[in-house]
Design an enzyme around this catalytic site. Sequence first.
Site, PDB file in Angstrom:
ATOM      1  CG  ASP A   1      23.499  32.769   1.646  1.00  0.00           C
ATOM      2  OD1 ASP A   1      24.041  32.968   0.551  1.00  0.00           O
ATOM      3  OD2 ASP A   1      22.354  33.156   1.918  1.00  0.00           O
TER       4      ASP A   1
ATOM      5  CB  CYS B   1      23.523  27.203  -2.322  1.00  0.00           C
ATOM      6  SG  CYS B   1      24.348  25.766  -1.573  1.00  0.00           S
ATOM      7  CG  ASP B   2      21.094  29.803   1.081  1.00  0.00           C
ATOM      8  OD1 ASP B   2      21.801  28.794   0.881  1.00  0.00           O
ATOM      9  OD2 ASP B   2      20.716  30.133   2.203  1.00  0.00           O
ATOM     10  CE  LYS B   3      19.715  34.624  -0.233  1.00  0.00           C
ATOM     11  NZ  LYS B   3      20.354  33.535   0.467  1.00  0.00           N
TER      12      LYS B   3
ATOM     13  CB  CYS C   1      23.395  23.461   5.443  1.00  0.00           C
ATOM     14  SG  CYS C   1      24.872  24.374   4.955  1.00  0.00           S
TER      15      CYS C   1
ATOM     16  CD  GLU D   1      20.631  34.214   4.869  1.00  0.00           C
ATOM     17  OE1 GLU D   1      19.842  33.741   4.037  1.00  0.00           O
ATOM     18  OE2 GLU D   1      21.542  33.537   5.400  1.00  0.00           O
TER      19      GLU D   1
ATOM     20  CB  SER E   1      20.138  31.791   8.023  1.00  0.00           C
ATOM     21  OG  SER E   1      20.182  30.387   7.876  1.00  0.00           O
TER      22      SER E   1
END
Length: 555
Positions: free
Chosen positions: A78, A119-121, A192, A439, A465
């Site tokens: 992202d 990670c995010d998704k 992160c 985002e 985010s």
Amino acid sequence: MRSDIVKKGLERAAARSLLYATGLDKEDMAKPFIGIASSYTELIPGHVHMRRLESAIEKGIYAAGGISFLFGVPGICDGIAMGHPGMRYSLASREIIADAIECVANAHALDGLVLLTNCDKITPGMLMAIARLDIPGIVVTAGPMLCGHFKGRRTSLVADTFEAVGRRRKGEITQEEMEKLEMEACPGAGSCQGLYTANTMACLTEAMGMSLPGCAASLAVSAEKDRIAFKSGQAVVRLVKEGINARKIMTREAFENAVMMDMALGGSTNTCLHIPAIAKEAGIELGLEVFDRMSRKIPHLVNLVPGGEYYLEDLYYAGGIPAVMKRLEEDLFNCLTVSGKRTKDIINEAEISDPAVIKTKEEVKEEGGIAVLYGNLAPHGAVVKQSAVAREALQFRGSARVFNHEEEAMKAIMNKDIRPGSVVVIRYEGPRGGPGMREMLSPTAALVGMGLDKSVALITDGRFSGGTRGPCVGHISPEALVGGPIALVEEGDEIVIDIPGRRIELSVSENILRERKKRWKPLKPEVNGYLARYARLVGSAHEGAVLTADHYPVV
């Protein structure tokens, strides 16, 4: 075993021959077939170290008497996709990941799965897949990144790159300092460093019982992460032999445990998309009202970046998710977990090593991390990370500055065209309107960097985010493309945001809004390929932005 359909019987001679071609022997046909769905890629720092974790998982599977089969799924960073059209693909990739795992696992009749993610998704996509398949599975999140260091202080991605853009534009730092921050903010492998979406989902996965205790916060570079990967390989074979399918773990009570953990940590608002979507795959309806109910019940106990001072490495050394669970002992449901232990067993074994990082409920009076707002601007709801909003900005009244896409708003911000007292409205960025619900970290971080995070609000039918801070309200539903009220906002309209009161209102009469609706024409995205198909089928944010069989109706 489930895999018998591809390896037993005379009619499966050809399938066995192909399996032998992969290096298997006859005795292997009697063992459980375990897939390792790995999102390893050289594109994402949270995933570049996964080769060693893949190896550890394979060793664990073989040690427990299983056979491992590694296969890949796509991943998007992202942070790299942020601020340009590439971000349209991020949320949309969640559905591809779930579908890809379903295809491989069912086509090859795998007995169980280890889901290696970070990670995010990618993490929610994998959880959607295992909930849909309802076979034994376990998640290994690959761990957070260490903090960087610059001039005697710790650095992280959002504060020292995205927000530094605003500080550079304001003249607070030099170009040389900006370049040094770019080099120092992310020192190596891992997700992160703050409680952004990747780490939030890792923590919630563990709280749900789908990862081994300690998995979420154990650092990407640590030997502890390798040991957890090995033990996860062993555990999935046990789950197969005991017939413990995913939905025996992923119960309604387990999802509510995850939401309570979300509130205690002050997690990313993206969980309001992902948890309902995962629950839906498990056959459980879980709406935004659960998040708001838990927010009023569970206080914000862990003050993590971006709204606080601590990083994931601090949470790790303080005792990780088991230690936070210990603080929530009286609230959490006693659920089965993939470790074989129940929630109460994990709590009993947990230790809180740093009470300054993980506070008690008596010490903290603030509500949980997320609030759900309703009003004439968001009839179906909107979400805000209230733990990252300054007290003086929890109630905000301002004049609308209206932009139809993120790029227009970012240009105005960087040109210093946004004044205190403004409410920046970014619309046509919803699940269908974007498409992909981008985002808005670039504009929100720029506002922070320019010192406007307490005097300017930002609202959008897109999303944020986990690194966003300030009075930023996202997921406004219905979205602009389907005729939601955000489509009718005009320059200068007064907007009222009342987070404690859970309200978001457009101070315009119903008669005027009806007249505006008569003149309104949707601004349709110009996309093709997968995004065009996604835009036709994706549903509303308040329901998790999942794909539906029909078009989402205009309201």
